[in-house]
Design an enzyme around this catalytic site. Structure first.
Site, PDB file in Angstrom:
ATOM      1  N   GLY A   1       0.732  -1.209   0.071  1.00 20.88           N
ATOM      2  CA  GLY A   1       0.001  -0.191   0.016  1.00 20.88           C
ATOM      3  C   GLY A   1       0.715   1.275  -0.087  1.00 20.88           C
ATOM      4  CB  CYS A   2       4.165   2.021   0.697  1.00 22.42           C
ATOM      5  SG  CYS A   2       3.900   2.012   2.555  1.00 22.42           S
TER       6      CYS A   2
END
Length: 158
Positions: free
Chosen positions: A63-64
């Site tokens: 998710g980064c």
């Protein structure tokens, strides 16, 4: 302004010694966001090198936008104290990793699960000054650290 430098533990992980309160106080002394971003970059530079063996899919934070890795160490017991080690391939994000480590390390799993890191980010003004991608990445780091806390509180053993 001087910061306390982290040192390497016997297990090869960094031991973050800078406290979130110090970061918050330092942020309050800085007048503009260019200085605050430079400070974040300096915090990231002060992290000890992240062990190469933990730059893998298991430790990568999903998710980064940038690559971020987090490793967790836990004490023994039903509600262990957790310490985190981390790194990123992006300078500002590495500084955000340092902020997260300062905020979450040294707390019990239950304390981490009950914490509200986003309220702490608001005290720094990060909620209004990070790009959407960085803010989402920060939320992903929080989710990962809370997932680790849940896992260890619920009796996970390495």
């Amino acid at each position: 302004m001087s910061t306390v430098r982290p040192y390497m533990g016997a297990n090869g992980f960094a031991n973050m010694t800078l406290k979130f309160e110090t970061i918050r106080d330092d942020f309050a002394l800085l007048d503009d966001w260019e200085d605050k971003y430079r400070y974040l970059i300096d915090l990231g530079r002060d992290l000890a090198p992240y062990p190469e063996q933990h730059r893998d899919a298991e430790h990568k934070v999903q998710g980064c936008a940038s690559q971020v890795w987090l490793a967790t160490r836990a004490s023994d017991g039903a509600d262990p104290v957790l310490n985190f080690d981390g790194d990123s391939d992006a300078h500002i994000v590495r500084g955000l990793v340092a902020v997260m480590i300062a905020l979450m390390s040294g707390q019990t799993a239950s304390q981490i699960l009950a914490s509200d890191p986003e309220a702490s980010f608001r005290t720094l003004g990060l909620d209004t000054h990070l790009s959407l991608q960085r803010a989402n990445g920060l939320r992903s780091m929080v989710a990962r650290m809370k997932a680790e806390a849940s896992k260890y509180r619920d009796g996970f053993q390495v």
